[in-house]
Scaffold this motif. Sequence first.
Motif, mmCIF file in Angstrom:
data_model
loop_
_atom_site.group_PDB
_atom_site.id
_atom_site.type_symbol
_atom_site.label_atom_id
_atom_site.label_comp_id
_atom_site.label_asym_id
_atom_site.label_seq_id
_atom_site.Cartn_x
_atom_site.Cartn_y
_atom_site.Cartn_z
ATOM 1 N N SER A 128 -23.237 62.510 -55.639
ATOM 2 C CA SER A 128 -24.614 62.051 -55.730
ATOM 3 C C SER A 128 -25.554 63.017 -55.021
ATOM 4 C CB SER A 128 -24.719 60.665 -55.102
ATOM 5 O OG SER A 128 -26.063 60.282 -55.017
ATOM 6 N N SER A 129 -26.795 63.082 -55.518
ATOM 7 C CA SER A 129 -27.769 63.960 -54.873
ATOM 8 C C SER A 129 -28.482 63.228 -53.743
ATOM 9 C CB SER A 129 -28.786 64.440 -55.905
ATOM 10 O OG SER A 129 -29.482 63.332 -56.426
ATOM 11 N N ASP A 130 -28.212 61.929 -53.599
ATOM 12 C CA ASP A 130 -28.875 61.136 -52.572
ATOM 13 C C ASP A 130 -27.826 60.307 -51.843
ATOM 14 O OD1 ASP A 130 -30.348 59.191 -51.140
ATOM 15 O OD2 ASP A 130 -32.029 59.435 -52.523
ATOM 16 N N SER A 131 -27.776 60.442 -50.513
ATOM 17 C CA SER A 131 -26.709 59.761 -49.781
ATOM 18 C C SER A 131 -26.867 58.240 -49.799
ATOM 19 C CB SER A 131 -26.674 60.260 -48.336
ATOM 20 O OG SER A 131 -27.932 60.022 -47.742
ATOM 21 N N LEU A 132 -28.059 57.748 -50.164
ATOM 22 C CA LEU A 132 -28.264 56.293 -50.206
ATOM 23 C C LEU A 132 -27.643 55.679 -51.449
ATOM 24 C CD1 LEU A 132 -31.986 56.084 -49.086
ATOM 25 C CD2 LEU A 132 -30.012 55.335 -47.780
ATOM 26 N N VAL A 133 -27.447 56.504 -52.462
ATOM 27 C CA VAL A 133 -26.901 56.000 -53.724
ATOM 28 C C VAL A 133 -25.540 56.635 -53.980
ATOM 29 C CG1 VAL A 133 -27.311 55.766 -56.196
ATOM 30 C CG2 VAL A 133 -29.221 55.716 -54.619
ATOM 31 N N GLN A 134 -24.501 55.891 -53.705
ATOM 32 C CA GLN A 134 -23.133 56.383 -53.852
ATOM 33 C C GLN A 134 -22.351 55.373 -54.686
ATOM 34 O OE1 GLN A 134 -21.857 59.132 -52.632
ATOM 35 N NE2 GLN A 134 -23.470 59.807 -51.231
ATOM 36 N N PRO A 135 -21.256 55.816 -55.331
ATOM 37 C CA PRO A 135 -20.429 54.809 -56.009
ATOM 38 C C PRO A 135 -19.900 53.798 -54.980
ATOM 39 C CG PRO A 135 -19.754 57.023 -56.635
ATOM 40 C CD PRO A 135 -20.751 57.180 -55.537
ATOM 41 N N ALA A 136 -20.071 52.504 -55.274
ATOM 42 C CA ALA A 136 -19.640 51.481 -54.325
ATOM 43 C C ALA A 136 -18.122 51.342 -54.339
ATOM 44 C CB ALA A 136 -20.292 50.145 -54.667
ATOM 45 N N GLU A 137 -17.534 51.837 -55.406
ATOM 46 C CA GLU A 137 -16.085 51.711 -55.589
ATOM 47 C C GLU A 137 -15.571 53.096 -55.938
ATOM 48 O OE1 GLU A 137 -14.264 48.948 -54.566
ATOM 49 O OE2 GLU A 137 -15.640 47.866 -55.872
ATOM 50 N N LEU A 188 -21.278 51.316 -65.922
ATOM 51 C CA LEU A 188 -20.788 50.062 -65.341
ATOM 52 C C LEU A 188 -20.275 50.215 -63.908
ATOM 53 C CD1 LEU A 188 -18.953 48.555 -68.430
ATOM 54 C CD2 LEU A 188 -21.050 47.745 -67.401
ATOM 55 N N VAL A 189 -20.117 51.464 -63.454
ATOM 56 C CA VAL A 189 -19.670 51.667 -62.068
ATOM 57 C C VAL A 189 -20.762 51.204 -61.114
ATOM 58 C CG1 VAL A 189 -19.106 53.434 -60.365
ATOM 59 C CG2 VAL A 189 -18.169 53.596 -62.664
ATOM 60 N N PRO A 190 -20.443 50.297 -60.182
ATOM 61 C CA PRO A 190 -21.493 49.846 -59.258
ATOM 62 C C PRO A 190 -21.884 50.954 -58.281
ATOM 63 C CG PRO A 190 -19.377 48.892 -58.644
ATOM 64 C CD PRO A 190 -19.161 49.627 -59.928
ATOM 65 N N LEU A 191 -23.181 51.108 -58.051
ATOM 66 C CA LEU A 191 -23.683 52.087 -57.080
ATOM 67 C C LEU A 191 -24.352 51.329 -55.951
ATOM 68 C CD1 LEU A 191 -25.435 54.562 -59.559
ATOM 69 C CD2 LEU A 191 -23.151 54.774 -58.611
ATOM 70 N N THR A 192 -24.286 51.901 -54.748
ATOM 71 C CA THR A 192 -24.934 51.216 -53.632
ATOM 72 C C THR A 192 -26.454 51.248 -53.816
ATOM 73 O OG1 THR A 192 -24.853 53.279 -52.425
ATOM 74 C CG2 THR A 192 -23.115 51.716 -51.967
ATOM 75 N N THR A 193 -27.096 50.172 -53.421
ATOM 76 C CA THR A 193 -28.534 50.045 -53.606
ATOM 77 C C THR A 193 -29.258 50.506 -52.353
ATOM 78 O OG1 THR A 193 -28.014 48.107 -54.907
ATOM 79 C CG2 THR A 193 -30.311 48.418 -54.342
ATOM 80 N N PRO A 194 -30.237 51.401 -52.494
ATOM 81 C CA PRO A 194 -30.974 51.850 -51.306
ATOM 82 C C PRO A 194 -31.820 50.713 -50.728
ATOM 83 C CG PRO A 194 -31.966 52.707 -53.308
ATOM 84 C CD PRO A 194 -30.710 52.020 -53.724
ATOM 85 N N PRO A 195 -32.195 50.808 -49.440
ATOM 86 C CA PRO A 195 -33.023 49.772 -48.838
ATOM 87 C C PRO A 195 -34.325 49.594 -49.615
ATOM 88 C CG PRO A 195 -32.387 51.422 -47.214
ATOM 89 C CD PRO A 195 -31.895 51.900 -48.509
ATOM 90 N N GLU A 196 -34.867 48.402 -49.549
ATOM 91 C CA GLU A 196 -36.071 48.108 -50.320
ATOM 92 C C GLU A 196 -37.220 49.033 -49.932
ATOM 93 O OE1 GLU A 196 -36.975 43.654 -51.804
ATOM 94 O OE2 GLU A 196 -35.918 43.939 -49.915
ATOM 95 N N GLY A 197 -37.988 49.446 -50.908
ATOM 96 C CA GLY A 197 -39.130 50.299 -50.636
ATOM 97 C C GLY A 197 -38.809 51.783 -50.762
ATOM 98 N N GLU A 198 -37.509 52.142 -50.728
ATOM 99 C CA GLU A 198 -37.137 53.552 -50.847
ATOM 100 C C GLU A 198 -37.374 54.057 -52.266
ATOM 101 O OE1 GLU A 198 -35.643 55.948 -48.889
ATOM 102 O OE2 GLU A 198 -35.821 54.790 -47.040
#
Lengths: 249, 64
Positions: free
Chosen positions: A104-113, A68-78
């Motif tokens: 995270s193993s990917d800097s585009l996907v991080q916990p938003a909170e 349920l923890v929100p994660l940041t969404t990578p740009p479309e197409g990634e």
Amino acid sequence: MTEEYDVEFVETGDRKARFLVRGVTPAFANGLRRAMVADVPTMAIDEVRFIENSSVMFDEQLALRLGLVPLTTPPEGEFVDGDTVTLSIDVEGPGTAYSGDLVSSDSLVQPAEDNVPIIDLKDDQRLEAEADALIERGKDHAKHQGGVAVGYRHLQRVEVEGDLPEFEDERSQIVRGVIEDDGELVPTSEFDDDLSNRYPGKEVSVEDVPNAFVFHVETDGSFTVDELVTRAVESLEARATELEEAVQL
Amino acid sequence: MMVPVRCFTCGNVVAEHWEEFDERANDGDEDPEAVLDELGVERYCCRRMLVSHRDLVDVVSPYQ
């Protein structure tokens, strides 16, 4: 749709906004709302492998909390459907494991909170786990729902009919949303949702403005409101195009 | 046991506000209504998540 549409912002923010859309049908307004809730893909943890969990909660309970923890969404197409990102967490008690401890193993996907408590750990308790996040839609699971409390109301037009009769008591008239007064947009919270505060001693009439909708949109932090609305419109367009192609002879 | 991460009804993330709310309204003597307003927890569905929550980790932990 032959009528030209028009968008006006009433309130803007990163995570919360209100905007007026004119010249769209109720069906389109609802389609847009549903697309925001169910059709914009977001990242969320889906599978967790526990290496050590000596906390007071069971593995599956913690997996639900992590999901349920929100994660940041990578740009479309990634990312495409089915791609995963691995996050790991390793916290030793005494102390609390927070969503910010997820690495995270990917800097585009991080916990938003960063401040969501996952579990309280006492002495000698430890949580070590690896989690796979994947990108899916709100209709698959509520944890992938980017829009929170998305809704719309009709824009309401208020007109002054005249003065109240001399000896009549003033009665409160509650209206919620946004009103249009001589072309000016006023959120009802400005006058405590009560028309008798804005027009004391006047008789007023309220009516819905046809095909004008005031959207209220909030996001869970996965992306900004701008991005949510744009992606929702894109998904609506993509499906309309798909339908058009499918029914052609 | 732990605060729910999100509001059951609308899906807003509420858990991030729990620690401050607990400290100020439950342990402290501030008015819960004012604290929730300040934290930006607006809707009553989200407010009840915090107001009605009771942390049970400390109660359960001796029986591990």
